[in-house]
Design a protein around this motif. Sequence first.
Motif, PDB file in Angstrom:
ATOM      1  N   CYS A   1       0.845  -1.195   0.000  1.00  0.00           N
ATOM      2  CA  CYS A   1       0.000   0.000   0.000  1.00  0.00           C
ATOM      3  C   CYS A   1       0.882   1.248   0.000  1.00  0.00           C
ATOM      4  O   CYS A   1       2.044   1.193   0.406  1.00  0.00           O
ATOM      5  CB  CYS A   1      -0.848  -0.046   1.269  1.00  0.00           C
ATOM      6  SG  CYS A   1      -1.873   1.395   1.555  1.00  0.00           S
TER       7      CYS A   1
ATOM      8  N   GLU B   1      -9.151  -5.482   0.381  1.00  0.00           N
ATOM      9  CA  GLU B   1      -8.916  -4.436   1.388  1.00  0.00           C
ATOM     10  C   GLU B   1      -8.907  -3.043   0.761  1.00  0.00           C
ATOM     11  O   GLU B   1      -9.653  -2.162   1.209  1.00  0.00           O
ATOM     12  CB  GLU B   1      -7.637  -4.729   2.185  1.00  0.00           C
ATOM     13  CG  GLU B   1      -7.553  -3.977   3.512  1.00  0.00           C
ATOM     14  CD  GLU B   1      -7.042  -2.555   3.410  1.00  0.00           C
ATOM     15  OE1 GLU B   1      -7.183  -1.809   4.396  1.00  0.00           O
ATOM     16  OE2 GLU B   1      -6.499  -2.147   2.359  1.00  0.00           O
TER      17      GLU B   1
ATOM     18  N   HIS C   1      -0.897  -4.965   5.259  1.00  0.00           N
ATOM     19  CA  HIS C   1      -2.248  -5.012   5.852  1.00  0.00           C
ATOM     20  C   HIS C   1      -3.314  -5.347   4.806  1.00  0.00           C
ATOM     21  O   HIS C   1      -4.489  -5.323   5.096  1.00  0.00           O
ATOM     22  CB  HIS C   1      -2.573  -3.675   6.545  1.00  0.00           C
ATOM     23  CG  HIS C   1      -2.483  -2.501   5.622  1.00  0.00           C
ATOM     24  ND1 HIS C   1      -1.326  -1.787   5.460  1.00  0.00           N
ATOM     25  CD2 HIS C   1      -3.388  -1.959   4.791  1.00  0.00           C
ATOM     26  CE1 HIS C   1      -1.522  -0.840   4.569  1.00  0.00           C
ATOM     27  NE2 HIS C   1      -2.762  -0.926   4.132  1.00  0.00           N
ATOM     28  N   GLU C   2      -2.873  -5.639   3.575  1.00  0.00           N
ATOM     29  CA  GLU C   2      -3.849  -5.964   2.519  1.00  0.00           C
ATOM     30  C   GLU C   2      -3.592  -7.401   2.096  1.00  0.00           C
ATOM     31  O   GLU C   2      -2.888  -7.641   1.114  1.00  0.00           O
ATOM     32  CB  GLU C   2      -3.623  -5.047   1.306  1.00  0.00           C
ATOM     33  CG  GLU C   2      -3.653  -3.572   1.641  1.00  0.00           C
ATOM     34  CD  GLU C   2      -3.368  -2.672   0.448  1.00  0.00           C
ATOM     35  OE1 GLU C   2      -2.974  -3.174  -0.632  1.00  0.00           O
ATOM     36  OE2 GLU C   2      -3.542  -1.455   0.589  1.00  0.00           O
TER      37      GLU C   2
HETATM   38 ZN   LIG Z   1      -3.580   0.208   2.542  1.00  0.00          ZN
END
Ligand SMILES: [Zn+2]
Length: 348
Positions: free
Chosen positions: A38, A145, A60-61
């Motif tokens: 990201c 996400e 986090h994805e």
């Molecule tokens: Zn992100």
Amino acid sequence: MQALVTTDVRTMELRDVALPGEPGEGQVLLEVEAAGICGSDYGLYLGKHPLSNFPMIQGHEFCGTVKALGPGSSGRIAVGERVAVEPLLGCGKCQPCRFGRYNCCVELKLIGVHTPGGFQEAVLVDERLLHPTGDLPADIAAFAEPMTIALQAVKRGGVSKGEKIYVIGAGPIGLAILLASRWLGADVAISDLVSHRLDKARRIGATLALDAKGDAAAALSEWTDGEGPSVVIDATGVPSVILSAVDMVAAGGRIVTVGISTADVPLPLATLIRKELTIYASRNSVRMFGEAIEAVRRFRAEVAEIITHRIRLSNVQPTIELALGRPDIVEKAIVIFDRVEAHRRRRR
Ligand SMILES: [Zn+2]
Ligand SMILES: [Zn+2]
């Protein structure tokens, strides 16, 4: 197993680490299959993000396969199932958490920021954060996400069928907002400084793709018969750009800010009131994973276009460096774990 540890500013090390232990109550052991990189991962890596805190395992994805369920499992998810991970850990006690808006929890923690994330082969995750992705391939499932971020933005702005909306910035989030707007039946104009991104935006369904160096205001005015788009969504965080949104949006319109900046934006009160504008900030997402998974399923081909780089865990650092220098080349990069690659080769 292997884990990619960010040990310092612009330094990542691939380390052999112990497997996570058995899942505890309410947890599952997840074998990570794909993890997106990201824009905020760039900031963390550069040490410019307020939450850069080395050493850390970013990502986090991500999605993966459930390998083991802890005691007291709800039965909602089975071993062997592919799931996307909702990375938000609300405290459950503060006012926004009590009102169901855990995305703006005052003590919000994120997997891949505060706790070890998806840039490793396996991780323990709370079962309640997992969302089955059915038959979606891992790279597309990992895009769920970013799609939740986009859905949150368009829903905050009340985007609805038939509206003409304008998205500023055609990076991965801007393009996801384009798809989320189409998902809700809106007609989209989008702008960017990078011409490749505009070509991509056209291919995935933008009605207008505008060079931000040109006269976007004139093109938008013509497109909307002089009235202006009813919603403008900013995915850049650039103050001058947000100010231009105030000028371009229709009277009675809405502005949504998703792009982040630490700078102040001096808003012209007279124009805000004359047009009676509403400005919505949009942060993370709330209960959007189910719909995001449906949206990436429908727009699978478009999501595959946004993903420009499918890389190995050992290639994250060079890819981030490439993206920092050449944002025109790297749109979305996704780590595909070797195991998944090997499986694909075997099936061929
Ligand atoms: Zn992100
Ligand atoms: Zn909270």
